[in-house]
Write a protein that holds these residues in place. Structure first.
Motif, PDB file in Angstrom:
ATOM      1  N   ARG A  56       0.815  -1.213   0.000  1.00  0.00           N
ATOM      2  CA  ARG A  56       0.000   0.000   0.000  1.00  0.00           C
ATOM      3  C   ARG A  56       0.851   1.267   0.000  1.00  0.00           C
ATOM      4  NH1 ARG A  56      -4.749   0.422   4.380  1.00  0.00           N
ATOM      5  NH2 ARG A  56      -5.349  -1.461   3.238  1.00  0.00           N
ATOM      6  N   TYR A  57       2.027   1.235   0.604  1.00  0.00           N
ATOM      7  CA  TYR A  57       2.829   2.447   0.749  1.00  0.00           C
ATOM      8  C   TYR A  57       4.248   2.312   0.202  1.00  0.00           C
ATOM      9  CZ  TYR A  57      -0.946   3.435   4.019  1.00  0.00           C
ATOM     10  OH  TYR A  57      -2.180   3.621   4.580  1.00  0.00           O
ATOM     11  N   GLN A  58       4.527   1.274  -0.602  1.00  0.00           N
ATOM     12  CA  GLN A  58       5.906   1.030  -1.000  1.00  0.00           C
ATOM     13  C   GLN A  58       6.454   2.094  -1.961  1.00  0.00           C
ATOM     14  OE1 GLN A  58       6.218  -2.729  -2.973  1.00  0.00           O
ATOM     15  NE2 GLN A  58       4.788  -2.207  -4.618  1.00  0.00           N
ATOM     16  N   ARG A  59       5.626   2.722  -2.793  1.00  0.00           N
ATOM     17  CA  ARG A  59       6.096   3.736  -3.736  1.00  0.00           C
ATOM     18  C   ARG A  59       5.803   5.151  -3.268  1.00  0.00           C
ATOM     19  NH1 ARG A  59       7.742   1.585  -8.505  1.00  0.00           N
ATOM     20  NH2 ARG A  59       7.192  -0.609  -8.895  1.00  0.00           N
ATOM     21  N   SER A  60       5.439   5.287  -2.021  1.00  0.00           N
ATOM     22  CA  SER A  60       5.131   6.606  -1.471  1.00  0.00           C
ATOM     23  C   SER A  60       6.344   7.178  -0.753  1.00  0.00           C
ATOM     24  CB  SER A  60       3.944   6.493  -0.505  1.00  0.00           C
ATOM     25  OG  SER A  60       3.742   7.702   0.172  1.00  0.00           O
ATOM     26  N   LEU A  65       3.833   6.537   7.035  1.00  0.00           N
ATOM     27  CA  LEU A  65       3.345   7.697   7.787  1.00  0.00           C
ATOM     28  C   LEU A  65       1.998   8.181   7.282  1.00  0.00           C
ATOM     29  CD1 LEU A  65       6.605   9.798   8.247  1.00  0.00           C
ATOM     30  CD2 LEU A  65       5.380   8.476   9.982  1.00  0.00           C
ATOM     31  N   TRP A  66       1.639   7.787   6.049  1.00  0.00           N
ATOM     32  CA  TRP A  66       0.343   8.195   5.529  1.00  0.00           C
ATOM     33  C   TRP A  66      -0.802   7.593   6.327  1.00  0.00           C
ATOM     34  CZ3 TRP A  66      -0.666  12.287   2.972  1.00  0.00           C
ATOM     35  CH2 TRP A  66       0.255  12.809   2.056  1.00  0.00           C
ATOM     36  N   THR A  67      -0.571   6.494   7.028  1.00  0.00           N
ATOM     37  CA  THR A  67      -1.619   5.928   7.876  1.00  0.00           C
ATOM     38  C   THR A  67      -1.947   6.863   9.037  1.00  0.00           C
ATOM     39  OG1 THR A  67       0.031   4.741   9.204  1.00  0.00           O
ATOM     40  CG2 THR A  67      -0.947   3.576   7.333  1.00  0.00           C
ATOM     41  N   LEU A  68      -1.004   7.744   9.380  1.00  0.00           N
ATOM     42  CA  LEU A  68      -1.246   8.743  10.414  1.00  0.00           C
ATOM     43  C   LEU A  68      -1.721  10.061   9.814  1.00  0.00           C
ATOM     44  CD1 LEU A  68       1.966   8.223  12.596  1.00  0.00           C
ATOM     45  CD2 LEU A  68      -0.254   7.154  12.893  1.00  0.00           C
ATOM     46  N   ILE A  69      -1.148  10.431   8.665  1.00  0.00           N
ATOM     47  CA  ILE A  69      -1.427  11.748   8.092  1.00  0.00           C
ATOM     48  C   ILE A  69      -2.825  11.815   7.489  1.00  0.00           C
ATOM     49  CG2 ILE A  69      -0.684  13.413   6.345  1.00  0.00           C
ATOM     50  CD1 ILE A  69       2.149  12.313   6.694  1.00  0.00           C
ATOM     51  N   LEU A  73      -5.473  14.689   8.509  1.00  0.00           N
ATOM     52  CA  LEU A  73      -5.847  15.748   7.574  1.00  0.00           C
ATOM     53  C   LEU A  73      -7.364  15.816   7.397  1.00  0.00           C
ATOM     54  CD1 LEU A  73      -3.114  15.387   4.784  1.00  0.00           C
ATOM     55  CD2 LEU A  73      -3.298  17.150   6.544  1.00  0.00           C
ATOM     56  N   MET A  74      -8.003  14.667   7.290  1.00  0.00           N
ATOM     57  CA  MET A  74      -9.454  14.648   7.154  1.00  0.00           C
ATOM     58  C   MET A  74     -10.130  15.218   8.392  1.00  0.00           C
ATOM     59  SD  MET A  74     -12.106  14.064   5.404  1.00  0.00           S
ATOM     60  CE  MET A  74     -11.393  13.187   3.999  1.00  0.00           C
ATOM     61  N   MET A  75      -9.622  14.845   9.569  1.00  0.00           N
ATOM     62  CA  MET A  75     -10.192  15.366  10.806  1.00  0.00           C
ATOM     63  C   MET A  75      -9.987  16.867  10.918  1.00  0.00           C
ATOM     64  SD  MET A  75      -8.871  12.396  13.412  1.00  0.00           S
ATOM     65  CE  MET A  75      -9.049  10.675  12.972  1.00  0.00           C
ATOM     66  N   LEU A  76      -8.831  17.352  10.450  1.00  0.00           N
ATOM     67  CA  LEU A  76      -8.547  18.784  10.500  1.00  0.00           C
ATOM     68  C   LEU A  76      -9.529  19.556   9.621  1.00  0.00           C
ATOM     69  CD1 LEU A  76      -6.739  21.139  11.380  1.00  0.00           C
ATOM     70  CD2 LEU A  76      -5.254  20.618   9.423  1.00  0.00           C
ATOM     71  N   VAL A  77      -9.777  19.042   8.426  1.00  0.00           N
ATOM     72  CA  VAL A  77     -10.717  19.704   7.510  1.00  0.00           C
ATOM     73  C   VAL A  77     -12.117  19.746   8.112  1.00  0.00           C
ATOM     74  CG1 VAL A  77     -11.841  19.524   5.262  1.00  0.00           C
ATOM     75  CG2 VAL A  77      -9.385  19.149   5.451  1.00  0.00           C
ATOM     76  N   LEU A 151      -2.751   3.196  14.978  1.00  0.00           N
ATOM     77  CA  LEU A 151      -1.780   4.253  14.697  1.00  0.00           C
ATOM     78  C   LEU A 151      -2.446   5.628  14.728  1.00  0.00           C
ATOM     79  CD1 LEU A 151       0.259   2.552  11.834  1.00  0.00           C
ATOM     80  CD2 LEU A 151       0.997   2.955  14.180  1.00  0.00           C
ATOM     81  N   SER A 152      -3.666   5.704  14.233  1.00  0.00           N
ATOM     82  CA  SER A 152      -4.409   6.968  14.306  1.00  0.00           C
ATOM     83  C   SER A 152      -4.709   7.322  15.761  1.00  0.00           C
ATOM     84  CB  SER A 152      -5.709   6.856  13.512  1.00  0.00           C
ATOM     85  OG  SER A 152      -5.456   6.607  12.150  1.00  0.00           O
TER      86      SER A 152
END
Length: 290
Positions: A56-60, A65-69, A73-77, A151-152
């Motif tokens: 899921r995150y190998q080419r990112s 860290l996207w599992t946290l970000i 970000l959605m909650m912030l919006v 993680l969230s």
């Protein structure tokens, strides 16, 4: 002639009746077999979970860290939109904290149920090639979402103090709260996985249902926004009890009421039991529907 008939009658009457197998014994045997198979195939479950998270995150660039970000970000919006533009308050506390405390368990449950609905169909080639217990496929989807949810939750703990919350003894109840929503979600995952295997339209309906369920659950708005005479409607929503447990622990720093916990436990038990029975009753027929 009469002697022969009497002898035949006595033989029939003395013939032992076939042993009756109780339904409870059948399901007890199935539970024992599934428990043994899960232990045997647990390395397969671990490998599938780890592989999925890596792919899921190998080419990112940010990687895992996207599992946290992403959820942050959605909650912030949502927090900015509903607290600033729509003037919604958090029921006596920080609205951002209220929103985050509800979004973390909901995101886990919604993601796990949605992915479980297609888990059997997506693994058709593997099911046809080798023997793998079909029960592990919805279990893997739920475990993957549980890891990202934890993680969230860890990221949320980093924000508790800046948002005005304080650590409390009630947070010791979080493992129980996670266990309850895990059991409830796994039961739903087994149900939708079975339904979508036989009726492919169910996969499309699950997304619509989850979206409607989201707005019917007090996540982006507190229950205190409604009058006392209208709050009984939330009692009809099974997700309400699980979300409120997280709100009580994280927002109020208080132990959830016993009635709330007992209701959530009953719902989790019913969901897991119904989901398991439904899945196992149709497990042998699934291969013919793929």
């Amino acid at each position: 002639m009469d002697v022969c008939n009497e002898t035949t009658t006595e033989a029939v009457e003395s013939f032992p009746a076939p042993p009756s197998v109780r339904l409870s014994e059948v399901w007890r045997r199935r539970l024992a077999n599934d428990r043994a198979e899960l232990v045997r195939f647990w390395p397969v479950v671990q490998n599938m979970v780890v592989t999925e998270l890596r792919v899921r995150y190998q080419r990112s660039f940010m990687g895992f860290l996207w599992t946290l970000i992403n959820p942050l970000l959605m909650m912030l919006v949502l927090s900015v939109v509903f607290s600033s533009l729509m003037r919604i308050e958090g029921g006596g506390g920080s609205y951002t904290l209220y929103l985050l405390a509800g979004m973390v368990p909901w995101t886990f449950m919604a993601g796990a149920v949605t992915e479980s609905s297609v888990c059997i169909i997506m693994n058709e080639s593997l099911i046809r090639k080798i023997y793998v217990p079909k029960l592990i496929f919805p279990l893997v989807r739920v475990l993957i979402n549980l890891i990202t949810g934890m993680l969230s939750l860890a990221a949320l703990f980093l924000l508790l103090v800046p948002l005005g919350a304080r650590p409390s003894a009630a947070m010791l109840f979080l493992p129980v709260a996670v266990g309850l929503i895990f059991a409830f979600t796994l039961g739903l995952g087994l149900l939708v996985a079975t339904a979508n295997t036989f009726f492919r339209d169910c996969g499309h309906l699950v997304g619509v249902f989850i979206q409607a369920w989201y707005f019917a659950t007090p996540i982006i708005y507190p229950v205190t926004q409604f009058e006392e005479s209208q709050r009984w409607r939330f009692w009809l929503n099974p997700a309400f009890y699980f979300i409120e447990i997280f709100h009580d622990i994280l927002c109020k720093g208080a132990w959830p009421p016993l009635s709330l916990v007992l209701t959530a436990a009953a719902l989790a038990t019913a969901s897991l039991g119904i989901g398991y029975v439904t899945f196992k009753s149709n497990e042998d027929k699934m291969v013919f529907r793929l």
